[in-house]
Design a protein around this motif. Structure first.
Motif, mmCIF file in Angstrom:
data_model
loop_
_atom_site.group_PDB
_atom_site.id
_atom_site.type_symbol
_atom_site.label_atom_id
_atom_site.label_comp_id
_atom_site.label_asym_id
_atom_site.label_seq_id
_atom_site.Cartn_x
_atom_site.Cartn_y
_atom_site.Cartn_z
ATOM 1 N N ALA A 61 0.795 -1.243 -0.006
ATOM 2 C CA ALA A 61 -0.197 -0.374 0.081
ATOM 3 C C ALA A 61 0.660 1.320 0.185
ATOM 4 C CB ALA A 61 -1.178 -0.123 1.469
ATOM 5 N N VAL A 62 0.872 2.120 -1.040
ATOM 6 C CA VAL A 62 1.383 3.334 -1.106
ATOM 7 C C VAL A 62 0.682 4.775 -0.371
ATOM 8 C CG1 VAL A 62 3.162 4.801 -2.177
ATOM 9 C CG2 VAL A 62 2.780 2.380 -2.523
ATOM 10 N N ALA A 63 0.713 5.187 0.121
ATOM 11 C CA ALA A 63 0.155 6.254 0.786
ATOM 12 C C ALA A 63 0.876 7.951 0.815
ATOM 13 C CB ALA A 63 -0.853 6.764 2.117
ATOM 14 N N ALA A 64 1.388 7.726 -0.733
ATOM 15 C CA ALA A 64 2.023 9.728 -1.146
ATOM 16 C C ALA A 64 1.789 10.850 -0.486
ATOM 17 C CB ALA A 64 2.451 9.443 -1.998
ATOM 18 N N ASP A 65 3.023 10.726 -0.601
ATOM 19 C CA ASP A 65 2.532 13.095 -0.313
ATOM 20 C C ASP A 65 3.824 13.161 -0.515
ATOM 21 O OD1 ASP A 65 2.906 15.491 1.200
ATOM 22 O OD2 ASP A 65 1.200 15.331 1.441
ATOM 23 N N PRO A 66 3.452 14.411 -1.320
ATOM 24 C CA PRO A 66 4.797 15.153 -3.044
ATOM 25 C C PRO A 66 5.350 15.866 -1.183
ATOM 26 C CG PRO A 66 2.325 16.478 -2.344
ATOM 27 C CD PRO A 66 2.531 14.822 -1.691
ATOM 28 N N SER A 67 4.842 15.788 -0.444
ATOM 29 C CA SER A 67 5.797 17.126 0.927
ATOM 30 C C SER A 67 7.563 17.078 0.438
ATOM 31 C CB SER A 67 5.193 17.499 2.284
ATOM 32 O OG SER A 67 3.992 17.769 1.869
ATOM 33 N N ALA A 68 8.387 18.059 1.037
ATOM 34 C CA ALA A 68 9.983 17.662 -0.006
ATOM 35 C C ALA A 68 10.620 17.503 1.700
ATOM 36 C CB ALA A 68 10.360 19.657 0.520
ATOM 37 N N HIS A 69 9.604 17.673 2.552
ATOM 38 C CA HIS A 69 10.918 16.983 3.834
ATOM 39 C C HIS A 69 10.109 16.031 4.566
ATOM 40 C CE1 HIS A 69 13.277 20.326 3.300
ATOM 41 N NE2 HIS A 69 12.336 21.026 3.356
ATOM 42 N N ALA A 70 9.315 15.290 3.735
ATOM 43 C CA ALA A 70 8.315 14.519 4.248
ATOM 44 C C ALA A 70 9.770 13.156 4.663
ATOM 45 C CB ALA A 70 7.049 14.089 3.489
ATOM 46 N N LEU A 71 9.301 12.080 5.739
ATOM 47 C CA LEU A 71 9.914 11.266 6.214
ATOM 48 C C LEU A 71 8.972 9.686 5.659
ATOM 49 C CD1 LEU A 71 11.830 9.173 7.525
ATOM 50 C CD2 LEU A 71 9.777 8.937 9.377
ATOM 51 N N ARG A 72 10.356 9.434 4.727
ATOM 52 C CA ARG A 72 9.188 7.944 4.024
ATOM 53 C C ARG A 72 9.532 6.728 5.572
ATOM 54 N NH1 ARG A 72 7.413 6.758 -1.918
ATOM 55 N NH2 ARG A 72 6.278 8.394 -1.488
ATOM 56 N N VAL A 73 8.118 6.226 5.573
ATOM 57 C CA VAL A 73 8.025 5.166 6.264
ATOM 58 C C VAL A 73 7.764 3.808 5.141
ATOM 59 C CG1 VAL A 73 5.951 5.589 7.139
ATOM 60 C CG2 VAL A 73 8.002 3.890 8.505
ATOM 61 N N PHE A 74 8.301 2.347 6.165
ATOM 62 C CA PHE A 74 7.762 1.614 5.330
ATOM 63 C C PHE A 74 7.733 0.399 6.262
ATOM 64 C CE2 PHE A 74 10.398 3.577 2.492
ATOM 65 C CZ PHE A 74 10.093 3.175 0.429
ATOM 66 N N ALA A 75 6.692 -0.012 6.497
ATOM 67 C CA ALA A 75 6.244 -1.220 7.345
ATOM 68 C C ALA A 75 5.915 -2.530 7.202
ATOM 69 C CB ALA A 75 5.065 -0.459 8.189
ATOM 70 N N ILE A 76 6.751 -3.540 7.083
ATOM 71 C CA ILE A 76 7.701 -4.725 6.791
ATOM 72 C C ILE A 76 6.417 -5.475 7.033
ATOM 73 C CG2 ILE A 76 8.804 -5.680 5.752
ATOM 74 C CD1 ILE A 76 8.979 -3.451 4.558
ATOM 75 N N GLN A 77 5.197 -6.155 6.756
ATOM 76 C CA GLN A 77 4.548 -7.083 7.592
ATOM 77 C C GLN A 77 5.417 -8.722 6.830
ATOM 78 O OE1 GLN A 77 0.474 -7.154 7.933
ATOM 79 N NE2 GLN A 77 -0.042 -8.794 7.124
ATOM 80 N N ARG A 507 -5.560 14.783 2.398
ATOM 81 C CA ARG A 507 -4.929 13.506 1.997
ATOM 82 C C ARG A 507 -5.830 12.089 1.961
ATOM 83 N NH1 ARG A 507 0.490 11.566 5.457
ATOM 84 N NH2 ARG A 507 0.838 10.421 3.057
ATOM 85 N N ARG A 508 -5.574 11.564 0.782
ATOM 86 C CA ARG A 508 -6.785 10.006 0.918
ATOM 87 C C ARG A 508 -5.256 9.371 2.101
ATOM 88 N NH1 ARG A 508 -4.983 5.654 -3.517
ATOM 89 N NH2 ARG A 508 -6.531 3.707 -2.682
ATOM 90 N N GLY A 509 -6.468 8.251 2.584
ATOM 91 C CA GLY A 509 -6.172 7.396 3.397
ATOM 92 C C GLY A 509 -7.311 6.082 3.480
ATOM 93 N N CYS A 510 -6.881 5.198 4.120
ATOM 94 C CA CYS A 510 -7.151 3.508 4.272
ATOM 95 C C CYS A 510 -7.203 3.055 2.577
ATOM 96 C CB CYS A 510 -9.136 3.970 4.385
ATOM 97 S SG CYS A 510 -9.755 4.157 5.456
ATOM 98 N N VAL A 511 -5.163 3.657 2.180
ATOM 99 C CA VAL A 511 -4.845 2.911 1.102
ATOM 100 C C VAL A 511 -4.689 1.625 1.694
ATOM 101 C CG1 VAL A 511 -3.142 2.806 0.541
ATOM 102 C CG2 VAL A 511 -4.193 4.624 0.052
ATOM 103 N N VAL A 512 -5.327 0.629 1.090
ATOM 104 C CA VAL A 512 -4.991 -0.993 1.604
ATOM 105 C C VAL A 512 -4.351 -2.018 0.420
ATOM 106 C CG1 VAL A 512 -6.175 -3.616 1.773
ATOM 107 C CG2 VAL A 512 -7.654 -1.349 2.382
ATOM 108 N N ALA A 513 -3.343 -2.525 1.124
ATOM 109 C CA ALA A 513 -2.144 -3.498 0.686
ATOM 110 C C ALA A 513 -2.252 -4.866 -0.405
ATOM 111 C CB ALA A 513 -0.657 -3.788 1.244
ATOM 112 N N GLY A 514 -2.472 -5.544 -0.815
ATOM 113 C CA GLY A 514 -2.384 -6.419 -1.383
ATOM 114 C C GLY A 514 -1.857 -7.752 -1.059
ATOM 115 N N ARG A 515 -2.823 -8.718 -1.187
ATOM 116 C CA ARG A 515 -2.122 -10.347 -0.295
ATOM 117 C C ARG A 515 -1.590 -10.825 -1.267
ATOM 118 N NH1 ARG A 515 -7.835 -9.651 0.326
ATOM 119 N NH2 ARG A 515 -8.672 -9.209 2.269
#
Length: 515
Positions: A61-77, A507-515
């Motif tokens: 699931a990718v909940a992107a935001d174009p802000s220049a100083h936003a930390l991009r975080v990856f939660a690994i299941q 911003r858009r929320g409730c982005v669901v990852a694929g199985r």
């Protein structure tokens, strides 16, 4: 950023093993010798790029935001597969697979990226090599002697680990007599394996890809030693020949969450420590962890505040607060002035008092996701009292919460859940964990009523094994997963989100990852 506690321990703890800490090694060795030791201890070649190593991952699931100083975080299941961890290279490939598949194609350019693994993602390394061969076989085939007896396979696996590490335990029992009575003594015996494989793998991945990495394992404090008896007893008999090992300096293991950065910050230190920025020790512990004999972190005073101090990510505004599973549920009374007096009771309020604005809640939830959680009959509902509460409770001020789960079975102990990234004040459509669509009177506890129904704070969410539906059907699926029966398997996937400050409510929320 503070010097991690593990580095302070490595340099300051005086041990009967006469350890050579990384600090003293640097002072006494020539540069060439220090480099040689570092290379010998790393034993971490770049993993091969085999497609067969990267199966089973869902679309992130990718909940992107174009802000220049936003930390991009990856939660690994991440799905644990200890029976498949034959060697150190097996673990290195599995971790690198996760990063190459779920992280590298989505890296943000020109701003920091943070990868957060689940709690105890290093656990699988305890069974690698010849010392873990019997335990791996038991995990693959089961133990007929247990005949359905609860926890018997788990205890049998621990016994096989003890037998595999018998030379290490014999050496350590003379130094730490109390270790003999600890159910989880294998976690202390495996110290060198944990540091050499788990920690070195994560540290290497962070430097190789230029990312921040947070990962957890339960292990003892350690120091580097060249003592010949220690090397003979503690080194992996199936690994490369070494002249130094990472030896435990205490006869007890702590559940620790480590943070590595993208660059070397401790020059001359061994590879697992060279880019280590911080470590957090879990407090309080679950009943299962206490039964295993694990030790808790400090509960009060300056030591507790140091343990909880937020980790700043330069250039982003993010201040990460670590709360590994159970601590994320501990709020206690809403007294800001006394928030850090006993963090075993008020852990979350202390994190808030110290200024954390991003909750990092890594989890290895030992139980069926669709089962009982203490007094509550439906765990996904009571789970809302952790990461979701952090971004909805007005008495604390966390802006984001990142909650990755371990999934998979360890003997007869299942680990399951739905990873999530949440944001305070997010508006729009809502979503929920499975079975949480509505409150079930007569089954759910009244105090959890406010947690039922769709919630707009979910920024990204991992799906469960099957689509939402009635709880009886979901329970049947969960029971089949826990027993290893049926055709369905756990979901291995990732959530990706940008975390700008200030947060963007529309911003858009409730982005669901694929199985």
């Amino acid at each position: 950023m503070r010097t991690p506690a593990i580095l302070r321990r490595a340099g300051a703890v005086a041990s009967t093993l006469a350890p050579v800490s990384w600090r003293s090694a640097i002072r006494t060795a020539t540069l060439g010798a220090a480099v040689a030791v570092a290379i010998a201890l790393a034993a971490a070649p770049r993993p091969a790029n085999g497609a067969e190593l990267c199966s089973g991952w869902g679309k992130p699931a990718v909940a992107a935001d174009p802000s220049a100083h936003a930390l991009r975080v990856f939660a690994i299941q991440f799905q644990q597969r200890p029976a498949a961890m034959l060697t150190a290279a097996s673990y290195e490939r599995a971790v690198d697979c996760a990063i190459r598949t779920e992280v590298v194609p989505y890296l943000a350019r020109g701003r920091p990226n943070l990868v957060v693994f689940d709690e105890d993602v290093g656990l699988q390394t305890i069974a690698i090599g010849p010392r873990g061969a019997t335990a791996r076989a038991l995990l693959r085939t089961g133990d007929a002697a247990c005949d359905g007896e609860p926890l018997c396979p788990t205890l049998a696996t621990l016994s096989d680990i003890d037998n595999g590490y018998a030379p290490a335990l014999a050496y350590l029992h003379a130094r730490f007599p109390a270790l003999n009575g600890e159910l989880g003594r294998g976690f202390v015996a495996a110290t060198d394996e944990f540091v050499r494989v788990f920690m070195t793998t994560m540290a290497t991945e962070a430097r190789h890809y230029g990312i921040y990495v947070i990962a957890s394992n339960t292990q003892a404090p350690f120091a580097l030693t060249r003592n010949a008896s220690a090397v003979a007893a503690l080194a992996d008999p199936g690994g490369p020949r070494v002249d130094a090992v990472y030896a435990p300096t205490q006869g007890v293991a702590y559940d620790q969450t480590f943070t590595w950065g993208p660059r070397v910050v401790h020059r001359g230190a061994p590879p697992p420590l060279a880019n280590l920025l911080a470590d957090n020790v879990k407090v309080p512990l679950t009943a299962f962890e206490q039964e295993l004999g694990f030790a808790s972190g400090p509960t009060g005073g300056a030591a507790a505040r140091r343990n909880l101090r937020p980790i700043s990510i330069p250039g982003t505004g993010a201040r990460l607060g670590i709360a590994t599973s159970l601590p994320a549920f501990q709020y206690g009374a809403p007294s800001r002035a006394h928030a850090c007096e006993d963090v075993a009771v008020t852990y979350m309020r202390c994190l808030d008092r110290l200024g954390a604005n991003v909750l990092i809640q890594a989890d290895a939830n030992d139980g069926q996701w669709t089962g009982v959680d203490g007094a509550e009959q439906w765990q996904p509902l009571s789970w809302m009292g952790s990461a979701y509460r952090a971004v909805s409770d007005p008495s604390v001020h966390f802006t984001y919460a990142v909650n990755p789960f371990m999934v998979g079975n360890l003997a007869d102990t299942p680990f399951d859940g739905q990873s999530a990234i949440l944001q305070r004040g997010l508006r729009g459509r809502g979503c929920h964990y499975v079975g949480d669509r509505s409150f079930v009177s007569g089954q759910d506890l009244a105090r959890y009523r406010r947690y039922s129904g769709p919630k707009s704070q979910f920024l990204a969410l991992a799906p469960w094994v099957v689509a939402d539906g009635g709880r009886p059907g979901l329970r049947r699926v969960g029971a089949a997963l826990a027993s290893g029966s049926g055709s369905r398997s756990y979901v291995q996937t990732a959530l990706i989100a940008d975390l700008p400050f200030p947060a963007v409510a529309t911003r858009r929320g409730c982005v669901v990852a694929g199985r």
